[in-house]
Write an enzyme that holds these catalytic residues in place. Sequence first.
Site, PDB file in Angstrom:
ATOM      1  N   SER A 129       0.831  -1.204   0.000  1.00  0.00           N
ATOM      2  CA  SER A 129       0.000   0.000   0.000  1.00  0.00           C
ATOM      3  C   SER A 129       0.862   1.250   0.000  1.00  0.00           C
ATOM      4  O   SER A 129       1.979   1.261   0.549  1.00  0.00           O
ATOM      5  CB  SER A 129      -0.901   0.003   1.237  1.00  0.00           C
ATOM      6  OG  SER A 129      -1.527   1.251   1.423  1.00  0.00           O
ATOM      7  N   TYR A 154      -2.236  -0.147  10.154  1.00  0.00           N
ATOM      8  CA  TYR A 154      -2.437  -0.729   8.825  1.00  0.00           C
ATOM      9  C   TYR A 154      -1.164  -0.621   7.999  1.00  0.00           C
ATOM     10  O   TYR A 154      -0.695  -1.600   7.398  1.00  0.00           O
ATOM     11  CB  TYR A 154      -3.594  -0.021   8.119  1.00  0.00           C
ATOM     12  CG  TYR A 154      -3.710  -0.367   6.651  1.00  0.00           C
ATOM     13  CD1 TYR A 154      -4.095  -1.643   6.254  1.00  0.00           C
ATOM     14  CD2 TYR A 154      -3.434   0.582   5.663  1.00  0.00           C
ATOM     15  CE1 TYR A 154      -4.195  -1.972   4.898  1.00  0.00           C
ATOM     16  CE2 TYR A 154      -3.534   0.265   4.318  1.00  0.00           C
ATOM     17  CZ  TYR A 154      -3.921  -1.019   3.945  1.00  0.00           C
ATOM     18  OH  TYR A 154      -4.006  -1.334   2.620  1.00  0.00           O
TER      19      TYR A 154
END
Length: 348
Positions: A129, A154
């Site tokens: 990501s 995350y």
Amino acid sequence: MILVTGAAGFIGFHLARRLLREGETVTGMDNLNDYYDVSLKEARLGLLREFPRFSFHRIDLSDRAAMEGLFRSLPGNGETTVVHLAAQAGVRYSLVHPRAYTESNISGFLNVLEGCRALRVRHLVFASSSSVYGGNTKMPFSVHDNVDHPVSLYAATKKANELMAHAYAVLFGIPSTGLRFFTVYGPWGRPDMALFLFTRAILDGKPVDLYNYGRMKRDFTYIDDIIEGVVRVMQRIPEGKASPEGSPPDPGTSFAPYRIFNIGNGTPVDLMEFLGTLERILGRTTEKNLLPIQPGDVEATFADVADLARETGFRPRTPVEEGIGRFVDWYLSYYGGDAGKGGSPRPD
């Protein structure tokens, strides 16, 4: 054979459908959790099940025994490519549900790596990501820069995935490529993402929340560009590349069969401009709630895709206005007459 984890998810669905249309045999896996609307995931799966070369397993990544059984069912010795897209997504959700991220993104990813090790896969392609860039302020974000300052759990789990995959590439020779996706949007998108939230709010006549008082920039990347990048990378199996003698290791490459690529549009867009484009396409304006930046958020993202372009000959190019228009067409078609009433899908 291609295994796509997260096949009922946004990117996983689009990738599986592309591969099936090209005649590939695809095994899909997903746990269909309720992080967002399960009926949307089921609808995606319904389209995939129309292909005779598609099979599906409902499995949770953290279920070690089930994951071992899944990998045992697949052909080994280089006959299977694994595209790992399943994960617990979302930055803000990680602030209140941290264990969901360690269970899925850490323990679950270990189960994938162990499956790849036992199967001796042809290539492991996994989703990272843009969030891993965290506190980096040098723009554009390059895979050759260190990413040691995540600002959300995350992001930390995605960075951990990159490190874990590298270790398995070194120890067991698993060819692994990580893809840092930048703000993916388009038809069949996730309801927790900005474009979906903005569209629903505007059609419902509700205000739109804009964090950091609207002063955010995102490298919005259209789903078809993401999928084209993934498909091309699948064919580029890393072999390892030694750094010049005396040089520190390059974060984007390795002496092991391991690579990292950004997949982004390479053109950051101001969030207010993005919203304005959506308003023009919908023919409506909306009230804006200007709010402080949220914990875990970053002010801007900007992908350097030079490596992707050089290695695959592809560079994402879909203009934001074109991509938003395609999303709106899908949204109005999928939700029909309920599009402005909370977004309940049509029964058909």
